[in-house]
Design an enzyme around this catalytic site. Structure first.
Site, short mmCIF file in Angstrom:
data_model
loop_
_atom_site.label_atom_id
_atom_site.label_comp_id
_atom_site.label_asym_id
_atom_site.label_seq_id
_atom_site.Cartn_x
_atom_site.Cartn_y
_atom_site.Cartn_z
N TYR A 284 0.86 -1.19 0.00
CA TYR A 284 0.00 0.00 0.00
C TYR A 284 0.89 1.24 0.00
O TYR A 284 1.97 1.20 -0.58
CB TYR A 284 -1.01 -0.07 1.16
CG TYR A 284 -2.26 0.69 0.79
CD1 TYR A 284 -3.05 0.28 -0.28
CD2 TYR A 284 -2.61 1.86 1.44
CE1 TYR A 284 -4.16 1.01 -0.68
CE2 TYR A 284 -3.72 2.59 1.04
CZ TYR A 284 -4.48 2.17 -0.02
OH TYR A 284 -5.57 2.90 -0.43
N ARG B 5 -8.93 10.44 -8.03
CA ARG B 5 -8.06 11.13 -7.06
C ARG B 5 -7.29 10.07 -6.30
O ARG B 5 -7.59 9.75 -5.17
CB ARG B 5 -8.91 12.00 -6.13
CG ARG B 5 -8.14 13.06 -5.41
CD ARG B 5 -8.28 12.97 -3.89
NE ARG B 5 -7.80 11.70 -3.37
CZ ARG B 5 -7.95 11.29 -2.12
NH1 ARG B 5 -8.61 12.01 -1.25
NH2 ARG B 5 -7.49 10.11 -1.70
N ASP C 131 -13.47 5.19 3.10
CA ASP C 131 -12.36 5.17 4.06
C ASP C 131 -11.64 6.52 4.14
O ASP C 131 -11.19 6.90 5.22
CB ASP C 131 -11.37 4.05 3.72
CG ASP C 131 -10.32 3.92 4.79
OD1 ASP C 131 -10.70 3.79 5.97
OD2 ASP C 131 -9.11 4.02 4.48
N ASP C 132 -11.54 7.22 3.01
CA ASP C 132 -10.83 8.52 3.04
C ASP C 132 -11.53 9.47 4.00
O ASP C 132 -10.88 10.28 4.66
CB ASP C 132 -10.84 9.16 1.64
CG ASP C 132 -10.26 8.24 0.60
OD1 ASP C 132 -9.19 7.68 0.86
OD2 ASP C 132 -10.90 8.04 -0.44
N ASN D 109 0.18 13.80 4.05
CA ASN D 109 1.23 12.94 3.52
C ASN D 109 1.26 13.08 2.01
O ASN D 109 0.34 13.64 1.44
CB ASN D 109 1.08 11.48 3.99
CG ASN D 109 -0.32 10.95 3.80
OD1 ASN D 109 -0.96 11.28 2.82
ND2 ASN D 109 -0.79 10.15 4.73
N LYS E 203 -5.62 -2.31 -1.13
CA LYS E 203 -6.44 -2.11 0.07
C LYS E 203 -7.06 -3.44 0.52
O LYS E 203 -7.08 -3.75 1.71
CB LYS E 203 -7.53 -1.10 -0.26
CG LYS E 203 -8.15 -0.51 0.93
CD LYS E 203 -7.86 0.96 1.03
CE LYS E 203 -8.23 1.48 2.37
NZ LYS E 203 -7.99 2.88 2.53
N GLU F 126 -13.31 4.35 -2.46
CA GLU F 126 -11.91 4.72 -2.21
C GLU F 126 -11.37 5.64 -3.29
O GLU F 126 -11.53 5.37 -4.49
CB GLU F 126 -11.06 3.43 -2.17
CG GLU F 126 -9.59 3.63 -1.89
CD GLU F 126 -9.29 3.94 -0.43
OE1 GLU F 126 -10.15 3.67 0.44
OE2 GLU F 126 -8.20 4.45 -0.17
N ASP F 127 -10.76 6.73 -2.85
CA ASP F 127 -10.04 7.63 -3.76
C ASP F 127 -10.91 8.20 -4.88
O ASP F 127 -10.49 8.25 -6.05
CB ASP F 127 -8.77 6.96 -4.30
CG ASP F 127 -7.66 6.99 -3.27
OD1 ASP F 127 -7.89 7.51 -2.15
OD2 ASP F 127 -6.55 6.50 -3.55
#
Ligand code: NAD
Length: 545
Positions: free
Chosen positions: A97, A150, A262-263, A403, A168, A239-240
């Site tokens: 990941y 994204r 999750d984000d 990050n 993931k 996700e994303d």
């Protein structure tokens, strides 16, 4: 890939990643399955096989090559791959990941070797159900889906985003024992606006610009309906997705199907954990904190809402809870007095206060007890900012969550140095221990992997009807309880990630308990939840694999 029911010929068996065990096949299995002569004489244990692959992975010179080597193991022997990952989770998590998966996604079209997961493209509109019918898995418990728009902080990577759901889901299995044979990575290939990819002859995705909004939402709706029709209890993890799509999809589906993002929600859960741990050190209530975010995007508003929920749970009114939380975005302090149009997700936090136009002024104005960096603006928690926080608070809460490391609002060393060792610090990227004033601080990362695999496992185990915010609070509380007094003494607001498998049992059981207590579970309650969840966890060392 499903386990093939009929008896395979020797070569097919060896090439089937769910059946073939390479040199670990016993003499008897070799005789019975026509493998004699197809393998060298040595009969090895799984431990020997693990040792060989560890050696091979270690010999690779770059993280991406190590990623590819791990993927090779997976193509050959799935259970062995997971055994390697489970036994070396701290070492291999950054390979399967973030950060390595980011590079893998950028280069996905050039490192693509074999199919994995399901691609639903704009061309499938009107026929998604038939595409879903092609999935060989009889049962699917969990889907991680992206549209690649994204990917991490890397922007629109189109179909290359598939690396994310694959990685993931590997973590769901490695950390919390989600059965990988019942897990499906999905990419909605709605086109890409990435010109470089569109011009790349090896690009694996649909070679067209992104769909218009109406067609896009219709395609997602078709996807959700099709997977629900085939697997009625399937848990869908978004996700994303790009910010506005992420919130819109969550709003649309959160009360209709078991799903989460999750984000937004996983991040919130792990950050609220950091706050619960900080409250243990400060011996204060969450609802007495005044929290200022630098950044007001998906992460910030997701965390802010869950913090407000946590304060309400302590007995505070929602109005007061929201009033304790402030956002600062690229245009200044988010305030009801701002003249520009604020996005809907910021409005609950737009209080009637002066519009400070520097972050330093906002700190002077609000005197927060906590600052949370989710702005991807490096070095913005400078000596002045952290110094002021230390002046106003005995133990300022300083979370620099952006990050990768190059985007962090401050490093661990800076947080401790600028606050003279008083900061309660959590980070979005890993930092080494820091020596200051004769003490060693051990900063720990607010890594979503502490919670999302266990949340998934708890929801899958109970066949949860939906995944409300309370689930994320339950996970946060349990994780905070698992932080030892010694960890807190060392400045760690999270337990060691190396203990993730046992932490996940506890968190998944807490999630399951929440589901039973709130009438979300669709199975009978077992006598001991922890034992039942632990038994339900898929284990690669199990002899049946
Ligand atoms: P986003 O793009 O949705 O939000 C970024 C926000 O930062 C926006 O509100 C923007 O207005 C604000 N911003 C930009 N420049 C600014 C400036 N100069 N001053 C103040 N605010 C500014 O992104 P996101 O998904 O919310 O993620 C933000 C960061 O948080 C990323 O670096 C991401 O990697 C990190 N993150 C960390 C974790 C974790 O540690 N578990 C989880 C999620 C996101």
């Amino acid at each position: 890939m499903t386990q093939c029911e009929k008896k395979l010929c020797g070569t097919c068996l060896l090439r089937n990643p769910w059946k073939g065990r390479g040199l670990a096949h016993t003499e008897e299995e070799r005789r019975e399955n026509g493998l004699t002569g197809l393998l060298p004489a040595a009969v090895e244990t799984r431990a020997q096989q693990v040792a060989r692959w560890k050696e091979l992975i270690a010999a690779q010179s770059t993280p991406l090559n190590k990623y590819l080597m791990l993927d090779t193991v997976r193509m050959i022997d799935e259970a062995l791959y997971f055994q390697l990952v489970v036994e070396n989770v701290e070492e291999y998590m950054p390979l399967i990941y973030t950060p390595t998966v980011g590079e893998a996604c950028q280069k996905f079209s050039h490192i693509y070797r074999a199919p994995r997961g399901l691609y639903i493209t704009a061309k499938d509109a009107g026929h998604v159900r038939e595409v879903v019918a092609n999935v060989p898995n009889e049962e699917v418990d969990i889907i991680v889906v992206t549209d690649g728009q994204r990917i991490l902080g890397l922007g629109d990577l189109g179909a290359n985003g598939m690396g994310i759901p694959i990685g993931k889901l590997a973590l769901y299995t490695a950390c919390a024992g989600v059965n990988p044979q019942r897990a499906l990575p999905v990419t909605i290939d709605a086109g890409t606006n990435n010109e470089e990819f569109l011009a790349d002859p090896l690009y694996i995705g649909l070679r067209q610009k992104r769909m218009d909004e109406d067609s896009y939402y219709a395609l997602i709706a078709e996807f959700v309906a099709a997977v629900r029709e085939r697997w009625p209890n399937v848990l869908i993890q978004f996700e994303d997705f790009q910010n506005t799509h992420a919130f819109a999809l969550l709003d649309e589906y959160r009360n209709k199907v078991p799903c989460f993002n999750d984000d937004i929600q996983g991040t919130a859960s792990v950050v609220v954990t950091g706050f619960y741990s900080a409250m243990r050190v400060k011996n204060e209530k969450l609802s007495d904190q005044r929290i200022l975010f630098l950044g007001a995007g998906s992460a910030a508003t997701g965390i802010a809402h869950l913090l407000a929920d946590a304060m309400v749970e302590e007995g505070t009114s929602r109005e007061k809870a929201l009033g304790n939380i402030f956002l600062y975005d690229s245009k200044g302090l988010v305030s009801g007095r701002r003249t520009d149009k604020l996005a809907a997700n910021k409005l609950p936090f737009a209080h009637d206060v002066e519009c400070a136009s520097t972050f330093e002024d906002a700190i002077r104005q609000l005197k927060p007890t906590a600052i949370v960096g989710v702005s991807a603006q490096p070095k913005s928690f400078n000596a002045e900012v952290v110094g002021m926080m230390a002046e106003y608070n005995e133990h300022p809460i300083v979370f620099a969550l952006s990050n990768p490391t190059s985007k962090a609002e401050c490093t661990a060393e800076e947080a401790y140095k600028f606050s003279n060792g008083t900061a309660l610090f959590a980070c979005g990227s890993p930092f080494a221990p820091v020596e200051l004033n004769g003490k060693t601080f051990v900063p720990r990362q607010g890594n979503n992997s502490y919670v999302f695999p266990a949340i998934g496992m708890g929801c899958i185990y109970t066949r949860a009807k939906s995944v409300p915010n309370g689930v994320f609070l339950a996970a946060a509380k349990k994780l905070a309880d698992l932080v030892s007094a010694e960890d807190l003494e060392n400045g760690s607001l999270y337990p060691p990630l190396s203990e993730i498998r046992s932490l996940s049992v506890e968190i998944a059981a807490a999630v399951a308990e929440y589901c039973f207590d709130h009438d979300l579970a669709q199975i009978e309650r077992p006598a001991c939840l922890k034992t039942a969840v632990a038994q339900a966890m898929w284990n690669p060392a199990d002899p049946q694999f």
